[in-house]
Design a protein around this motif. Structure first.
Motif, PDB file in Angstrom:
ATOM      1  N   LYS A  14       0.830  -1.212   0.000  1.00 30.18           N
ATOM      2  CA  LYS A  14       0.000   0.000   0.000  1.00 30.18           C
ATOM      3  C   LYS A  14       0.863   1.260   0.000  1.00 30.18           C
ATOM      4  O   LYS A  14       0.434   2.318  -0.439  1.00 30.18           O
ATOM      5  CB  LYS A  14      -0.917  -0.002   1.222  1.00 30.18           C
ATOM      6  N   LYS A  15       2.101   1.159   0.530  1.00 25.22           N
ATOM      7  CA  LYS A  15       3.002   2.302   0.584  1.00 25.22           C
ATOM      8  C   LYS A  15       4.361   1.899   0.030  1.00 25.22           C
ATOM      9  O   LYS A  15       4.803   0.760   0.180  1.00 25.22           O
ATOM     10  CB  LYS A  15       3.164   2.788   2.028  1.00 25.22           C
ATOM     11  N   GLU A  34       7.085  -0.468  -6.003  1.00 30.87           N
ATOM     12  CA  GLU A  34       7.034   0.940  -6.404  1.00 30.87           C
ATOM     13  C   GLU A  34       5.637   1.361  -6.824  1.00 30.87           C
ATOM     14  O   GLU A  34       5.153   2.435  -6.459  1.00 30.87           O
ATOM     15  CB  GLU A  34       8.025   1.186  -7.551  1.00 30.87           C
ATOM     16  N   TYR A  35       4.991   0.517  -7.643  1.00 36.81           N
ATOM     17  CA  TYR A  35       3.654   0.861  -8.134  1.00 36.81           C
ATOM     18  C   TYR A  35       2.598   0.412  -7.133  1.00 36.81           C
ATOM     19  O   TYR A  35       1.835  -0.517  -7.360  1.00 36.81           O
ATOM     20  CB  TYR A  35       3.429   0.252  -9.516  1.00 36.81           C
ATOM     21  N   ASN A  99       2.094  -5.730 -12.838  1.00 35.97           N
ATOM     22  CA  ASN A  99       1.505  -5.194 -11.612  1.00 35.97           C
ATOM     23  C   ASN A  99      -0.017  -5.267 -11.708  1.00 35.97           C
ATOM     24  O   ASN A  99      -0.632  -4.630 -12.560  1.00 35.97           O
ATOM     25  CB  ASN A  99       1.974  -3.756 -11.395  1.00 35.97           C
ATOM     26  N   GLY A 100      -0.622  -6.035 -10.823  1.00 33.04           N
ATOM     27  CA  GLY A 100      -2.062  -6.234 -10.875  1.00 33.04           C
ATOM     28  C   GLY A 100      -2.853  -4.975 -10.642  1.00 33.04           C
ATOM     29  O   GLY A 100      -3.932  -4.783 -11.219  1.00 33.04           O
ATOM     30  N   GLN A 101      -2.336  -4.073  -9.805  1.00 28.11           N
ATOM     31  CA  GLN A 101      -3.044  -2.828  -9.525  1.00 28.11           C
ATOM     32  C   GLN A 101      -3.153  -1.975 -10.789  1.00 28.11           C
ATOM     33  O   GLN A 101      -4.171  -1.333 -11.037  1.00 28.11           O
ATOM     34  CB  GLN A 101      -2.319  -2.052  -8.424  1.00 28.11           C
ATOM     35  N   ASP A 219      -0.747  18.200  -4.005  1.00 28.06           N
ATOM     36  CA  ASP A 219      -1.124  18.189  -2.585  1.00 28.06           C
ATOM     37  C   ASP A 219       0.073  17.955  -1.670  1.00 28.06           C
ATOM     38  O   ASP A 219      -0.090  17.799  -0.457  1.00 28.06           O
ATOM     39  CB  ASP A 219      -2.192  17.124  -2.321  1.00 28.06           C
ATOM     40  N   GLY A 220       1.284  17.912  -2.255  1.00 29.57           N
ATOM     41  CA  GLY A 220       2.484  17.729  -1.469  1.00 29.57           C
ATOM     42  C   GLY A 220       2.957  16.292  -1.351  1.00 29.57           C
ATOM     43  O   GLY A 220       4.048  16.037  -0.843  1.00 29.57           O
ATOM     44  N   SER A 221       2.156  15.336  -1.814  1.00 24.06           N
ATOM     45  CA  SER A 221       2.560  13.934  -1.752  1.00 24.06           C
ATOM     46  C   SER A 221       3.642  13.645  -2.793  1.00 24.06           C
ATOM     47  O   SER A 221       3.696  14.286  -3.846  1.00 24.06           O
ATOM     48  CB  SER A 221       1.358  13.011  -1.981  1.00 24.06           C
ATOM     49  N   LYS A 222       4.498  12.666  -2.473  1.00 25.44           N
ATOM     50  CA  LYS A 222       5.606  12.326  -3.354  1.00 25.44           C
ATOM     51  C   LYS A 222       5.744  10.813  -3.478  1.00 25.44           C
ATOM     52  O   LYS A 222       5.519  10.077  -2.507  1.00 25.44           O
ATOM     53  CB  LYS A 222       6.921  12.915  -2.826  1.00 25.44           C
ATOM     54  N   HIS A 223       6.108  10.365  -4.684  1.00 24.64           N
ATOM     55  CA  HIS A 223       6.420   8.965  -4.922  1.00 24.64           C
ATOM     56  C   HIS A 223       7.720   8.905  -5.715  1.00 24.64           C
ATOM     57  O   HIS A 223       8.145   9.904  -6.307  1.00 24.64           O
ATOM     58  CB  HIS A 223       5.295   8.276  -5.695  1.00 24.64           C
ATOM     59  N   HIS A 224       8.329   7.738  -5.720  1.00 26.89           N
ATOM     60  CA  HIS A 224       9.625   7.598  -6.375  1.00 26.89           C
ATOM     61  C   HIS A 224       9.682   6.338  -7.233  1.00 26.89           C
ATOM     62  O   HIS A 224       8.979   5.359  -6.961  1.00 26.89           O
ATOM     63  CB  HIS A 224      10.748   7.555  -5.336  1.00 26.89           C
ATOM     64  N   LEU A 225      10.525   6.385  -8.245  1.00 24.55           N
ATOM     65  CA  LEU A 225      10.836   5.211  -9.056  1.00 24.55           C
ATOM     66  C   LEU A 225      12.344   5.123  -9.219  1.00 24.55           C
ATOM     67  O   LEU A 225      13.000   6.122  -9.530  1.00 24.55           O
ATOM     68  CB  LEU A 225      10.181   5.302 -10.447  1.00 24.55           C
ATOM     69  N   ASN A 226      12.885   3.926  -9.029  1.00 26.80           N
ATOM     70  CA  ASN A 226      14.300   3.656  -9.297  1.00 26.80           C
ATOM     71  C   ASN A 226      14.403   2.945 -10.639  1.00 26.80           C
ATOM     72  O   ASN A 226      13.778   1.896 -10.827  1.00 26.80           O
ATOM     73  CB  ASN A 226      14.903   2.769  -8.200  1.00 26.80           C
ATOM     74  N   MET A 227      15.187   3.518 -11.563  1.00 29.22           N
ATOM     75  CA  MET A 227      15.294   2.964 -12.910  1.00 29.22           C
ATOM     76  C   MET A 227      16.746   2.914 -13.354  1.00 29.22           C
ATOM     77  O   MET A 227      17.585   3.675 -12.862  1.00 29.22           O
ATOM     78  CB  MET A 227      14.459   3.799 -13.886  1.00 29.22           C
ATOM     79  N   PHE A 228      17.019   2.039 -14.300  1.00 28.61           N
ATOM     80  CA  PHE A 228      18.367   1.929 -14.835  1.00 28.61           C
ATOM     81  C   PHE A 228      18.502   2.877 -16.024  1.00 28.61           C
ATOM     82  O   PHE A 228      17.708   2.819 -16.967  1.00 28.61           O
ATOM     83  CB  PHE A 228      18.661   0.497 -15.282  1.00 28.61           C
ATOM     84  N   PRO A 229      19.515   3.752 -16.037  1.00 27.47           N
ATOM     85  CA  PRO A 229      19.658   4.747 -17.114  1.00 27.47           C
ATOM     86  C   PRO A 229      20.275   4.143 -18.377  1.00 27.47           C
ATOM     87  O   PRO A 229      21.491   4.172 -18.574  1.00 27.47           O
ATOM     88  CB  PRO A 229      20.560   5.810 -16.490  1.00 27.47           C
TER      89      PRO A 229
END
Length: 281
Positions: A14-15, A34-35, A99-101, A219-229
């Protein structure tokens, strides 16, 4: 590498949780964590379907039609944008995602446009196990391939894409212009892929093995993704080494471009070599 079980919907976190050292999380399987639900529910704010449709126009539709392709496997469906665009244009589309979601969100989005999504919950590394039949085209869009950190995973996935294609099939795969980010620093026109005007998407860490992006909402919320460049030359060579015969690269949907200009590269990759009709037999 051992087989990884695709998480069920009840197991999807969930988080987001990257641990105490987020920049050390460099595993292909991390996309499941992540997702998360809260991020998926807001993903369309980042994309902005109408703005994105305007920015890319008919590029993918025209590419597939010019190549005579009709049966398409969208392996990185996400919330369904490209699947729906192709369905609206009359293509036969199967939509897959690990990702099922994401698939739940894509299914709901497709219903709004009058479509019942043919969806498959599948890990690319075992794509042929979960997907039936052969396809005219595979599309892997949304910078999704850069979730793979391990080169063996990248090669395995490309082998799976190659195998699920018909003998004259085509793969369309995109990526950020990581060359420019690594060599000159981040800049973006925010014109093509992430068009939401109330969301920012910028790297907070970049090195040769990681591009960590932060997505900040109004709204100030933040999420992140780690990816290979992925560098463009490396990706093109990897595609050819995987058995594909030709790779044509576009920059922000343009055939002619300077390497430091585009935000994104799009590779149109053919499984078979098409002889020029003007060539002598």
């Amino acid at each position: 590498m051992s087989e990884t079980t695709v998480l069920s919907l009840d197991e999807i976190p969930k988080k987001q949780d990257f641990g105490e050292k987020p920049t050390k999380r460099r595993e292909s399987d991390n996309y499941q964590a992540e997702y998360v639900k809260n991020f998926v529910e807001r993903w369309d704010e980042l994309i902005d379907w109408e703005a994105r449709a305007d920015s890319e126009g008919r590029f993918f539709i025209d590419q597939l039609k010019e190549l005579g392709k009709h049966k398409v496997l969208d392996v990185a469906t996400g919330t369904g944008f490209h699947s729906v665009q192709l369905l609206n244009a009359g293509f036969n589309v199967t939509s897959a995602d690990g990702n099922g979601q994401m698939l739940i969100k894509a299914f709901d989005n497709a219903k709004k446009y009058g479509h019942v999504l043919q969806s498959v919950h599948a890990d690319w590394r075992w794509l042929n196990r979960d997907v039936d039949g052969r396809y005219d085209a595979v599309i892997c869009l949304g910078n999704s391939f850069t979730h793979l950190f391990d080169e063996d995973d990248r090669r395995r996935c490309l082998a799976e894409f190659y195998s699920v294609l018909k003998h004259d099939g085509v793969l369309i795969l995109d990526q950020r212009n990581y060359d420019n980010i690594l060599d000159k620093g981040f800049s973006s026109k925010h014109k093509y892929y992430y068009c939401g005007d109330k969301v920012s998407a910028e790297p907070v860490h970049i090195d040769d093995g990681l591009a960590r992006f932060e997505y900040a909402f109004s709204d100030g919320s933040k999420h992140h993704l780690n990816m290979f460049p992925l560098r463009k030359k490396y990706m093109r060579n990897l595609l050819l080494e995987s058995g594909f015969q030709t790779v044509e690269t576009f920059g922000d949907f343009q055939e002619t471009f300077h390497d430091d200009e585009p935000d994104f590269f799009v590779h149109v990759v053919k499984k078979s070599y098409a002889k020029n009709p003007d060539e002598a037999e």
